[in-house]
Design a protein around this motif. Sequence first.
Motif, PDB file in Angstrom:
ATOM      1  N   ILE A 130       0.808  -1.054   0.056  1.00 41.90           N
ATOM      2  CA  ILE A 130       0.173  -0.062  -0.023  1.00 41.90           C
ATOM      3  C   ILE A 130       0.841   1.229   0.209  1.00 41.90           C
ATOM      4  O   ILE A 130       0.542   2.235  -0.731  1.00 41.90           O
ATOM      5  N   LEU A 131       1.909   1.245   0.736  1.00 42.33           N
ATOM      6  CA  LEU A 131       2.802   2.461   0.905  1.00 42.33           C
ATOM      7  C   LEU A 131       3.649   2.610  -0.117  1.00 42.33           C
ATOM      8  O   LEU A 131       4.108   3.476  -0.823  1.00 42.33           O
ATOM      9  N   ALA A 132       4.090   1.362  -0.862  1.00 42.17           N
ATOM     10  CA  ALA A 132       5.019   1.427  -2.041  1.00 42.17           C
ATOM     11  C   ALA A 132       3.950   2.200  -3.350  1.00 42.17           C
ATOM     12  O   ALA A 132       4.698   2.940  -3.667  1.00 42.17           O
ATOM     13  N   ILE A 133       2.823   1.622  -3.410  1.00 43.42           N
ATOM     14  CA  ILE A 133       2.017   2.282  -4.497  1.00 43.42           C
ATOM     15  C   ILE A 133       1.688   3.591  -4.156  1.00 43.42           C
ATOM     16  O   ILE A 133       1.818   4.659  -5.214  1.00 43.42           O
ATOM     17  N   ALA A 134       1.331   4.047  -2.962  1.00 44.37           N
ATOM     18  CA  ALA A 134       1.170   5.340  -2.425  1.00 44.37           C
ATOM     19  C   ALA A 134       2.253   6.321  -2.610  1.00 44.37           C
ATOM     20  O   ALA A 134       2.114   7.504  -3.293  1.00 44.37           O
ATOM     21  N   ILE A 135       3.540   5.915  -2.283  1.00 41.72           N
ATOM     22  CA  ILE A 135       4.621   6.760  -2.357  1.00 41.72           C
ATOM     23  C   ILE A 135       5.016   7.097  -3.759  1.00 41.72           C
ATOM     24  O   ILE A 135       5.655   8.124  -4.103  1.00 41.72           O
TER      25      ILE A 135
ATOM     26  N   ALA B 246      -1.526  16.952  -0.804  1.00 43.00           N
ATOM     27  CA  ALA B 246      -1.035  17.009   0.758  1.00 43.00           C
ATOM     28  C   ALA B 246      -2.043  16.052   1.693  1.00 43.00           C
ATOM     29  O   ALA B 246      -1.468  15.479   2.595  1.00 43.00           O
ATOM     30  N   ASP B 247      -3.071  15.898   1.354  1.00 36.14           N
ATOM     31  CA  ASP B 247      -4.080  15.004   2.131  1.00 36.14           C
ATOM     32  C   ASP B 247      -3.414  13.687   1.879  1.00 36.14           C
ATOM     33  O   ASP B 247      -3.574  12.843   3.094  1.00 36.14           O
ATOM     34  N   ILE B 248      -2.969  13.209   0.601  1.00 37.72           N
ATOM     35  CA  ILE B 248      -2.456  11.875   0.729  1.00 37.72           C
ATOM     36  C   ILE B 248      -1.288  11.914   1.350  1.00 37.72           C
ATOM     37  O   ILE B 248      -0.915  10.735   2.078  1.00 37.72           O
ATOM     38  N   GLY B 249      -0.469  12.886   1.370  1.00 38.23           N
ATOM     39  CA  GLY B 249       0.869  12.779   2.028  1.00 38.23           C
ATOM     40  C   GLY B 249       0.511  12.810   3.854  1.00 38.23           C
ATOM     41  O   GLY B 249       1.461  12.196   4.272  1.00 38.23           O
ATOM     42  N   TYR B 250      -0.584  13.244   4.284  1.00 38.55           N
ATOM     43  CA  TYR B 250      -0.736  13.166   5.552  1.00 38.55           C
ATOM     44  C   TYR B 250      -1.161  11.761   5.879  1.00 38.55           C
ATOM     45  O   TYR B 250      -0.714  11.189   6.933  1.00 38.55           O
ATOM     46  N   VAL B 251      -1.717  10.947   4.932  1.00 37.80           N
ATOM     47  CA  VAL B 251      -2.117   9.621   4.997  1.00 37.80           C
ATOM     48  C   VAL B 251      -0.784   8.614   5.033  1.00 37.80           C
ATOM     49  O   VAL B 251      -0.789   7.886   5.759  1.00 37.80           O
TER      50      VAL B 251
ATOM     51  N   ARG C 199      20.212  -3.259   6.429  1.00 39.19           N
ATOM     52  CA  ARG C 199      19.842  -2.433   7.640  1.00 39.19           C
ATOM     53  C   ARG C 199      19.669  -0.734   7.271  1.00 39.19           C
ATOM     54  O   ARG C 199      18.653  -0.173   7.632  1.00 39.19           O
ATOM     55  N   ILE C 200      20.786  -0.529   6.789  1.00 39.94           N
ATOM     56  CA  ILE C 200      21.039   0.911   6.500  1.00 39.94           C
ATOM     57  C   ILE C 200      19.924   1.391   5.525  1.00 39.94           C
ATOM     58  O   ILE C 200      19.212   2.382   5.661  1.00 39.94           O
ATOM     59  N   SER C 201      19.786   0.615   4.497  1.00 41.68           N
ATOM     60  CA  SER C 201      18.775   1.184   3.339  1.00 41.68           C
ATOM     61  C   SER C 201      17.385   1.068   3.640  1.00 41.68           C
ATOM     62  O   SER C 201      16.529   1.960   3.321  1.00 41.68           O
ATOM     63  N   HIS C 202      17.216   0.033   4.373  1.00 38.70           N
ATOM     64  CA  HIS C 202      15.845   0.088   5.177  1.00 38.70           C
ATOM     65  C   HIS C 202      15.463   1.392   6.014  1.00 38.70           C
ATOM     66  O   HIS C 202      14.532   1.977   5.902  1.00 38.70           O
ATOM     67  N   ALA C 203      16.571   1.477   6.982  1.00 35.06           N
ATOM     68  CA  ALA C 203      16.313   2.663   7.597  1.00 35.06           C
ATOM     69  C   ALA C 203      16.147   4.114   6.969  1.00 35.06           C
ATOM     70  O   ALA C 203      15.375   5.007   7.434  1.00 35.06           O
ATOM     71  N   ALA C 204      17.048   4.271   6.107  1.00 30.80           N
ATOM     72  CA  ALA C 204      17.137   5.327   5.197  1.00 30.80           C
ATOM     73  C   ALA C 204      15.560   5.248   4.482  1.00 30.80           C
ATOM     74  O   ALA C 204      15.274   6.601   4.317  1.00 30.80           O
ATOM     75  N   LEU C 205      15.142   4.203   3.994  1.00 30.19           N
ATOM     76  CA  LEU C 205      13.680   4.659   3.457  1.00 30.19           C
ATOM     77  C   LEU C 205      12.670   5.041   4.325  1.00 30.19           C
ATOM     78  O   LEU C 205      12.014   6.000   3.890  1.00 30.19           O
ATOM     79  N   TYR C 206      12.635   4.609   5.811  1.00 27.48           N
ATOM     80  CA  TYR C 206      11.724   5.040   6.685  1.00 27.48           C
ATOM     81  C   TYR C 206      12.077   6.462   6.957  1.00 27.48           C
ATOM     82  O   TYR C 206      11.169   7.242   6.966  1.00 27.48           O
TER      83      TYR C 206
ATOM     84  N   THR D 241       3.061   5.110   7.531  1.00 29.48           N
ATOM     85  CA  THR D 241       4.467   4.831   7.617  1.00 29.48           C
ATOM     86  C   THR D 241       4.728   4.751   9.203  1.00 29.48           C
ATOM     87  O   THR D 241       5.541   3.940   9.557  1.00 29.48           O
ATOM     88  N   VAL D 242       4.142   5.778   9.918  1.00 31.06           N
ATOM     89  CA  VAL D 242       4.580   5.744  11.328  1.00 31.06           C
ATOM     90  C   VAL D 242       4.137   4.487  11.982  1.00 31.06           C
ATOM     91  O   VAL D 242       4.718   3.716  12.864  1.00 31.06           O
ATOM     92  N   ILE D 243       2.714   4.017  11.538  1.00 24.94           N
ATOM     93  CA  ILE D 243       2.317   2.812  12.119  1.00 24.94           C
ATOM     94  C   ILE D 243       2.791   1.773  11.669  1.00 24.94           C
ATOM     95  O   ILE D 243       3.064   0.798  12.631  1.00 24.94           O
ATOM     96  N   ARG D 244       3.401   1.570  10.474  1.00 21.81           N
ATOM     97  CA  ARG D 244       4.121   0.454   9.799  1.00 21.81           C
ATOM     98  C   ARG D 244       5.477   0.497  10.830  1.00 21.81           C
ATOM     99  O   ARG D 244       5.821  -0.583  11.005  1.00 21.81           O
TER     100      ARG D 244
END
Length: 185
Positions: free
Chosen positions: A19-24, A51-56, A89-96, A61-64
């Motif tokens: 869901i986040l991949a498609i949204a981002i 902006a609305d989609i950005g808030y979502v 680990r670094i690449s996943h942390a950088a993505l978040y 992302t925070v919940i994930r």
Amino acid sequence: MIRNTNAGWGSISRWFHWILAIAIIGMIGFGWWVNHVPARPDRFFYRSIHADIGYVVLLLTVIRLAWRIGNPTPTLPDDSRPWQKIAARISHAALYLVVILVAVLGWAHSGAHAPDYSSFFGLFHVPQFTSPDREAARAYEDRHILFAYVLLALIVVHVVAAAWHHYIRRDRVALRMLTEEAKAG
């Protein structure tokens, strides 16, 4: 399997991922389009939707991230080199980090822009943490765009790494994000 295990991603993590991949990816494309639309009366409307989609995206992302912290992270294959595990680990942390940074910079831009983009699909107003300021709005927007490109580069690295795991290593690491069938192996 709802929760993650050391061998694979649970269904909730997989749903968040896709869901986040498609949204981002959609937001990066939509944001690019919005910034290249010539000035016209409906430009504010499209920026408001962005902006609305950005808030979502920020909220999800925070919940994930909270879900990921509370669940085990599937391990890489035993024959993975230490540098590969560190790079993962670094690449996943950088993505978040960069997803959150892009969203927060967009939110900061919203509050600094006059009028702001606080109306959430016309349902309620998202509290803003910046005040109207034309120069600040420009600076936040510039950084928002810059880090959106950084995010796009990180996404490319992520996709290339997944393809490398799937087509070169054939270790089923990438398949774990598609199905729970890819157990330890």
